[in-house]
Design a protein around this motif. Structure first.
Motif, PDB file in Angstrom:
ATOM      1  N   LYS A 222       2.408  -2.091  -8.032  1.00  0.00           N
ATOM      2  CA  LYS A 222       2.330  -2.556  -6.637  1.00  0.00           C
ATOM      3  C   LYS A 222       2.398  -1.375  -5.666  1.00  0.00           C
ATOM      4  N   LEU A 223       3.273  -0.427  -5.947  1.00  0.00           N
ATOM      5  CA  LEU A 223       3.401   0.732  -5.060  1.00  0.00           C
ATOM      6  C   LEU A 223       2.152   1.605  -5.089  1.00  0.00           C
TER       7      LEU A 223
ATOM      8  N   LEU B 232      -4.130   1.642  -0.601  1.00  0.00           N
ATOM      9  CA  LEU B 232      -4.534   0.928   0.622  1.00  0.00           C
ATOM     10  C   LEU B 232      -4.167   1.713   1.877  1.00  0.00           C
ATOM     11  N   LEU B 233      -2.973   2.292   1.907  1.00  0.00           N
ATOM     12  CA  LEU B 233      -2.575   3.085   3.072  1.00  0.00           C
ATOM     13  C   LEU B 233      -3.421   4.337   3.214  1.00  0.00           C
TER      14      LEU B 233
ATOM     15  N   TRP C 274       6.339  -3.097 -10.478  1.00  0.00           N
ATOM     16  CA  TRP C 274       6.656  -2.513  -9.167  1.00  0.00           C
ATOM     17  C   TRP C 274       5.896  -1.211  -8.956  1.00  0.00           C
TER      18      TRP C 274
ATOM     19  N   LEU D 299      -0.404  -0.186  -2.998  1.00  0.00           N
ATOM     20  CA  LEU D 299      -0.042  -0.012  -1.584  1.00  0.00           C
ATOM     21  C   LEU D 299      -0.389   1.393  -1.100  1.00  0.00           C
TER      22      LEU D 299
END
Length: 127
Positions: free
Chosen positions: A53-54, A60-61, A50, A57
């Motif tokens: 994944k964060l 990407l943001l 997790w 993310l």
């Protein structure tokens, strides 16, 4: 159920994205199992995945934010260039020096001005 000879682009795209999603989930389960085999507790392996994944993310943001800001800046520059009146005034003409050029009856010879493209100079005619 109707027989369909061809599938639409949307259906093919959905099937492809579904296969990719299932493949990612399969790889995640394999990585989770591999971490558990190496001695990481099951809850720790899940938490580690997790966190990964964060982080992805967040990257990407962050990238999307800067690309959107760059795009907004480019659009603002293009809008400003389009709205500018770079064909209107001459660069060297300031204040009253340029006003007489817009008056009726203006001719560059009468004012000892630089040659004006709106008037032909008889000294340089090729006739």
């Amino acid at each position: 159920m109707k027989p369909s000879a061809q599938t639409s682009f949307a259906e093919r795209t959905g099937l492809m994205l579904g296969r990719m999603w299932r493949g990612c989930l399969r790889q995640e389960r394999k990585l989770d199992g591999w971490l558990v085999e190496r001695g990481v507790p099951a809850g720790g392996a899940t938490a580690l995945l997790w966190v990964a994944k964060l982080v992805v993310l967040g990257v990407l943001l962050y990238t999307a934010f800067w690309l959107a800001l760059l795009l907004a800046f480019a659009v603002a520059v293009l809008w400003a260039v389009r709205a500018s009146d770079h064909y209107g005034a001459e660069e060297w003409a300031v204040g009253e020096q340029a006003e007489h050029k817009s008056n009726p009856g203006y001719h560059p010879v009468l004012y000892n001005d630089a040659p004006d493209s709106r008037y032909a100079d008889p000294r340089y005619d090729d006739d």
